[in-house]
Design an enzyme around this catalytic site. Sequence first.
Site, PDB file in Angstrom:
ATOM      1  N   LYS A  13       0.810  -1.213   0.000  1.00 45.23           N
ATOM      2  CA  LYS A  13       0.000   0.000   0.000  1.00 45.23           C
ATOM      3  C   LYS A  13       0.848   1.271   0.000  1.00 45.23           C
ATOM      4  CE  LYS A  13      -1.088   0.292   4.960  1.00 45.23           C
ATOM      5  NZ  LYS A  13      -0.032  -0.653   5.382  1.00 45.23           N
ATOM      6  N   ARG A  88      -5.568   2.552  12.572  1.00 46.67           N
ATOM      7  CA  ARG A  88      -5.355   1.111  12.737  1.00 46.67           C
ATOM      8  C   ARG A  88      -6.298   0.487  13.747  1.00 46.67           C
ATOM      9  NH1 ARG A  88       0.880  -0.638  11.893  1.00 46.67           N
ATOM     10  NH2 ARG A  88       1.239   0.652  10.061  1.00 46.67           N
ATOM     11  N   ARG A 127      12.801  -9.137   1.254  1.00 50.44           N
ATOM     12  CA  ARG A 127      13.255  -7.751   1.130  1.00 50.44           C
ATOM     13  C   ARG A 127      14.545  -7.543   1.920  1.00 50.44           C
ATOM     14  NH1 ARG A 127       8.325  -3.525   1.913  1.00 50.44           N
ATOM     15  NH2 ARG A 127       8.880  -3.767   4.102  1.00 50.44           N
ATOM     16  N   ARG A 160      15.428  -6.157   7.796  1.00 49.59           N
ATOM     17  CA  ARG A 160      14.886  -5.348   8.889  1.00 49.59           C
ATOM     18  C   ARG A 160      14.124  -6.242   9.873  1.00 49.59           C
ATOM     19  NH1 ARG A 160      11.375  -0.488   6.992  1.00 49.59           N
ATOM     20  NH2 ARG A 160      10.006  -2.231   6.587  1.00 49.59           N
ATOM     21  N   ARG A 171       2.806  -9.285  13.337  1.00 49.92           N
ATOM     22  CA  ARG A 171       2.160  -8.062  12.851  1.00 49.92           C
ATOM     23  C   ARG A 171       0.851  -8.381  12.129  1.00 49.92           C
ATOM     24  NH1 ARG A 171       6.120  -5.286   9.105  1.00 49.92           N
ATOM     25  NH2 ARG A 171       4.796  -3.461   9.181  1.00 49.92           N
TER      26      ARG A 171
END
Length: 214
Positions: A13, A88, A127, A160, A171
Amino acid sequence: MRLLLFGAPGVGKGTQAKLLSIKFNIPHISTGDILREAVKNQTELGKKAEEIMNRGDLVPDEVMIGIIRDRLIKSDCQNGFILDGFPRTTKQAIALDKLLDEMNINDLKLINIYADEEEIVKRLNNRRACKECGKIFTLSEIQDKDECPNCHSRTSFYLRDDDKEEVIRKRLEVFRKNTEPVLTYYEKKGKVISVNGFGDIEDVNKKLLNALSK
Ligand SMILES: [Zn+2]
């Protein structure tokens, strides 16, 4: 045009927000970026947020609402904005509604980009970020490279904490539990546009623009 971009962590997003921002010439406001900047500068908020985010948890509502309020009253938001990463929770959504009411804004739409969870885990785990400039690459983009294509630092790639499988799953779990009620909240108000986020960036963008023009 006032938009909320909604979707699980890793659904892409942020990338779509940037494209829409250029297309409609309105600021892309990423609460993640604001928070990461605060962490980097080790401000009071940054230190607090760092500890919370490293656990894979969410930053408290009152902190986030304060940040959003400060940002939306800036002059570049006069003709619209794209909010990415907020609200959120339903509590944040109600607080945002109140804030927008005060600002006489009533054209808010929520764009819901959805994708398969296993696909998200795979995508994020692939990533790597550059320690020096912060730019994020896919493993295939930096294959055989020992220097960052963006800032030319050597051996600066790392995974990360946010992109580690264990943290991603946590998450996603937090996302499901806390933020899906937000979608329901806006659905009841008839403000939701849903787009499938699976596919390449351009295709998803086309689908988005098409949905927005209806
Ligand atoms: Zn770099």
